[in-house]
Design a protein around this motif. Sequence first.
Motif, mmCIF file in Angstrom:
data_model
loop_
_atom_site.group_PDB
_atom_site.id
_atom_site.type_symbol
_atom_site.label_atom_id
_atom_site.label_comp_id
_atom_site.label_asym_id
_atom_site.label_seq_id
_atom_site.Cartn_x
_atom_site.Cartn_y
_atom_site.Cartn_z
ATOM 1 N N GLU A 92 0.823 -1.208 0.000
ATOM 2 C CA GLU A 92 0.000 0.000 0.000
ATOM 3 C C GLU A 92 0.862 1.266 0.000
ATOM 4 O OE1 GLU A 92 -0.541 -2.583 2.109
ATOM 5 O OE2 GLU A 92 -2.271 -3.351 0.983
ATOM 6 N N SER A 93 2.152 1.109 0.340
ATOM 7 C CA SER A 93 3.048 2.260 0.383
ATOM 8 C C SER A 93 3.705 2.537 -0.961
ATOM 9 C CB SER A 93 4.142 2.023 1.430
ATOM 10 O OG SER A 93 3.590 1.757 2.689
ATOM 11 N N ALA A 94 3.363 1.777 -1.988
ATOM 12 C CA ALA A 94 4.057 1.889 -3.269
ATOM 13 C C ALA A 94 4.008 3.303 -3.836
ATOM 14 C CB ALA A 94 3.462 0.892 -4.273
ATOM 15 N N TRP A 95 2.827 3.905 -3.860
ATOM 16 C CA TRP A 95 2.710 5.234 -4.457
ATOM 17 C C TRP A 95 3.411 6.279 -3.585
ATOM 18 C CZ3 TRP A 95 2.336 6.989 -8.976
ATOM 19 C CH2 TRP A 95 1.862 8.287 -9.268
ATOM 20 N N GLU A 96 3.318 6.137 -2.277
ATOM 21 C CA GLU A 96 4.009 7.064 -1.382
ATOM 22 C C GLU A 96 5.515 7.021 -1.621
ATOM 23 O OE1 GLU A 96 4.888 7.655 3.391
ATOM 24 O OE2 GLU A 96 3.283 6.306 2.731
ATOM 25 N N LEU A 97 6.057 5.820 -1.787
ATOM 26 C CA LEU A 97 7.482 5.689 -2.073
ATOM 27 C C LEU A 97 7.821 6.320 -3.418
ATOM 28 C CD1 LEU A 97 10.325 4.585 -1.556
ATOM 29 C CD2 LEU A 97 9.567 2.411 -2.563
ATOM 30 N N THR A 98 7.000 6.081 -4.422
ATOM 31 C CA THR A 98 7.246 6.658 -5.744
ATOM 32 C C THR A 98 7.266 8.180 -5.685
ATOM 33 O OG1 THR A 98 6.291 4.754 -6.899
ATOM 34 C CG2 THR A 98 6.347 6.839 -8.096
ATOM 35 N N LEU A 99 6.348 8.775 -4.936
ATOM 36 C CA LEU A 99 6.327 10.226 -4.808
ATOM 37 C C LEU A 99 7.616 10.743 -4.156
ATOM 38 C CD1 LEU A 99 2.643 10.886 -3.668
ATOM 39 C CD2 LEU A 99 3.600 10.943 -5.985
ATOM 40 N N ARG A 134 0.922 14.405 -8.900
ATOM 41 C CA ARG A 134 -0.013 15.097 -8.008
ATOM 42 C C ARG A 134 -1.363 14.390 -7.931
ATOM 43 N NH1 ARG A 134 -0.007 18.161 -12.746
ATOM 44 N NH2 ARG A 134 -2.051 18.334 -13.758
ATOM 45 N N SER A 135 -1.572 13.395 -8.781
ATOM 46 C CA SER A 135 -2.822 12.647 -8.806
ATOM 47 C C SER A 135 -2.741 11.450 -7.861
ATOM 48 C CB SER A 135 -3.113 12.197 -10.242
ATOM 49 O OG SER A 135 -4.331 11.495 -10.304
ATOM 50 N N ILE A 136 -3.846 10.732 -7.754
ATOM 51 C CA ILE A 136 -3.838 9.504 -6.954
ATOM 52 C C ILE A 136 -3.091 8.421 -7.720
ATOM 53 C CG2 ILE A 136 -5.999 10.107 -5.809
ATOM 54 C CD1 ILE A 136 -7.406 8.109 -7.682
ATOM 55 N N ALA A 137 -2.774 7.354 -7.034
ATOM 56 C CA ALA A 137 -2.007 6.268 -7.658
ATOM 57 C C ALA A 137 -2.794 5.639 -8.798
ATOM 58 C CB ALA A 137 -1.680 5.212 -6.615
ATOM 59 N N PRO A 138 -2.142 5.322 -9.905
ATOM 60 C CA PRO A 138 -2.836 4.610 -10.979
ATOM 61 C C PRO A 138 -3.167 3.188 -10.540
ATOM 62 C CG PRO A 138 -0.502 4.868 -11.496
ATOM 63 C CD PRO A 138 -0.745 5.644 -10.247
ATOM 64 N N ASP A 139 -4.169 2.610 -11.182
ATOM 65 C CA ASP A 139 -4.586 1.243 -10.854
ATOM 66 C C ASP A 139 -3.857 0.207 -11.692
ATOM 67 O OD1 ASP A 139 -6.423 2.099 -8.940
ATOM 68 O OD2 ASP A 139 -8.002 2.380 -10.447
ATOM 69 N N TRP A 140 -2.842 0.620 -12.416
ATOM 70 C CA TRP A 140 -2.114 -0.274 -13.306
ATOM 71 C C TRP A 140 -0.623 0.023 -13.166
ATOM 72 C CZ3 TRP A 140 -5.285 3.734 -14.401
ATOM 73 C CH2 TRP A 140 -4.770 4.813 -15.111
ATOM 74 N N PRO A 141 0.262 -0.775 -13.767
ATOM 75 C CA PRO A 141 1.702 -0.612 -13.551
ATOM 76 C C PRO A 141 2.228 0.762 -13.973
ATOM 77 C CG PRO A 141 1.242 -2.763 -14.500
ATOM 78 C CD PRO A 141 -0.041 -1.997 -14.550
ATOM 79 N N TRP A 142 3.179 1.267 -13.198
ATOM 80 C CA TRP A 142 3.841 2.523 -13.548
ATOM 81 C C TRP A 142 5.348 2.354 -13.411
ATOM 82 C CZ3 TRP A 142 1.129 2.153 -8.840
ATOM 83 C CH2 TRP A 142 1.898 2.295 -7.666
ATOM 84 N N ALA A 143 6.077 3.306 -14.002
ATOM 85 C CA ALA A 143 7.542 3.262 -13.992
ATOM 86 C C ALA A 143 8.092 4.618 -13.596
ATOM 87 C CB ALA A 143 8.075 2.854 -15.365
ATOM 88 N N LEU A 144 9.170 4.607 -12.832
ATOM 89 C CA LEU A 144 9.809 5.824 -12.332
ATOM 90 C C LEU A 144 10.931 6.252 -13.272
ATOM 91 C CD1 LEU A 144 10.264 7.751 -9.726
ATOM 92 C CD2 LEU A 144 12.141 6.162 -9.231
ATOM 93 N N PRO A 145 10.914 7.490 -13.785
ATOM 94 C CA PRO A 145 12.052 7.976 -14.572
ATOM 95 C C PRO A 145 13.334 7.943 -13.737
ATOM 96 C CG PRO A 145 10.155 9.401 -14.899
ATOM 97 C CD PRO A 145 9.803 8.465 -13.765
ATOM 98 N N THR A 154 14.195 9.521 -22.321
ATOM 99 C CA THR A 154 13.822 9.319 -20.918
ATOM 100 C C THR A 154 13.655 7.836 -20.629
ATOM 101 O OG1 THR A 154 12.684 11.434 -20.859
ATOM 102 C CG2 THR A 154 12.126 9.844 -19.157
ATOM 103 N N VAL A 155 14.350 7.352 -19.611
ATOM 104 C CA VAL A 155 14.294 5.949 -19.241
ATOM 105 C C VAL A 155 13.557 5.818 -17.914
ATOM 106 C CG1 VAL A 155 16.310 5.225 -20.530
ATOM 107 C CG2 VAL A 155 16.603 6.167 -18.252
ATOM 108 N N ALA A 156 12.812 4.742 -17.747
ATOM 109 C CA ALA A 156 12.028 4.548 -16.530
ATOM 110 C C ALA A 156 11.882 3.060 -16.269
ATOM 111 C CB ALA A 156 10.649 5.198 -16.679
ATOM 112 N N LEU A 157 11.825 2.703 -15.000
ATOM 113 C CA LEU A 157 11.595 1.318 -14.596
ATOM 114 C C LEU A 157 10.644 1.300 -13.407
ATOM 115 C CD1 LEU A 157 15.132 -0.291 -14.906
ATOM 116 C CD2 LEU A 157 13.080 -1.037 -16.098
ATOM 117 N N ARG A 158 9.954 0.179 -13.251
ATOM 118 C CA ARG A 158 9.010 0.063 -12.141
ATOM 119 C C ARG A 158 9.767 0.139 -10.815
ATOM 120 N NH1 ARG A 158 6.771 -4.183 -11.042
ATOM 121 N NH2 ARG A 158 8.161 -5.562 -12.204
ATOM 122 N N PRO A 159 9.379 1.048 -9.929
ATOM 123 C CA PRO A 159 10.089 1.196 -8.658
ATOM 124 C C PRO A 159 9.711 0.093 -7.677
ATOM 125 C CG PRO A 159 8.244 2.712 -8.760
ATOM 126 C CD PRO A 159 8.307 2.040 -10.106
#
Length: 306
Positions: free
Chosen positions: A40-47, A80-91, A181-186
Amino acid sequence: MYPPEANLKGDLIIAPVDAKLQIHAESTRRAVSPTWGTSESAWELTLSLSRITGRRSVRVDVRDAHGDFTNSYTATHPTRSIAPDWPWALPLTDNAGGFRFLCFDLDAKDGNPQRDAHRLTRWLDQLAITYVVCVSGPSGGRHVWVALTAAADAATVNQLARRAKTQLTSLHLSPLTTATTVALRPPLSPHRAGGHSQPLGSVEVLLTPSTTPQRLAQLDEWLQEEGVELPPAPQTSRPRGVDVDADGHPYLAGDRRDLSPRIRELLASPPAADTSATMAQIFLAAANARWRRADVAALVRTYPAL
């Protein structure tokens, strides 16, 4: 500078580079907790990680016509939005293109990621480079993350990655060598096939970076001194009938000819409603007439149709 008895074969049995550095690395590993937060902390960590890069968005996976994820991450999602409901990647880079994070992407389809992660982290330990290893998804791949105190230039990261690839067969080079720009799932983020990127250590090392860009250069230097050579540069061959000018721009081989009267008339005419069609005709004619890039650039500055 580095121990002559170091050995890069097998599992890399080497003596410490520097006793103080080794003590620091060991104390760092003891000080961190096993994991940070929960899924549940995934989006908080990404931010938190995004604040280090200064990026205001992440990349998100997109679906194909059948609703399946494509693993392409061509869309963006604002932080600034809420966490997406699908996979995301961090630049991995900041807005200027400098690397603030390295992620060594060890892919199960290209080798043995567990073995390669072990070898890679032994290298990092010798240079007191802090890291966290994640099981990236259900297939057993590994992501080895390193946070930097300042931006590392792309050339340094590119060279280190290409040298490491000669020893780590499962290493996916693209995230560390592409100019875009390169990004991977955090860590903790969801995987398209289910589950999350599971940290095997504390992610706190990413929130408090301690590795300098200079340390990356030292790692590359050490690998070189231990006999790890860069792979040969790819051989590029020109197509038959193509030459290049003094600046390396290609053109069709042969003597330069004048443009036809019809093309010269197009050039002198006022811009047409469909300028792209006019430009296509002119540029194609110039290429067939064996014109060089500088010749075409002069046309653009001079004639109204362009």
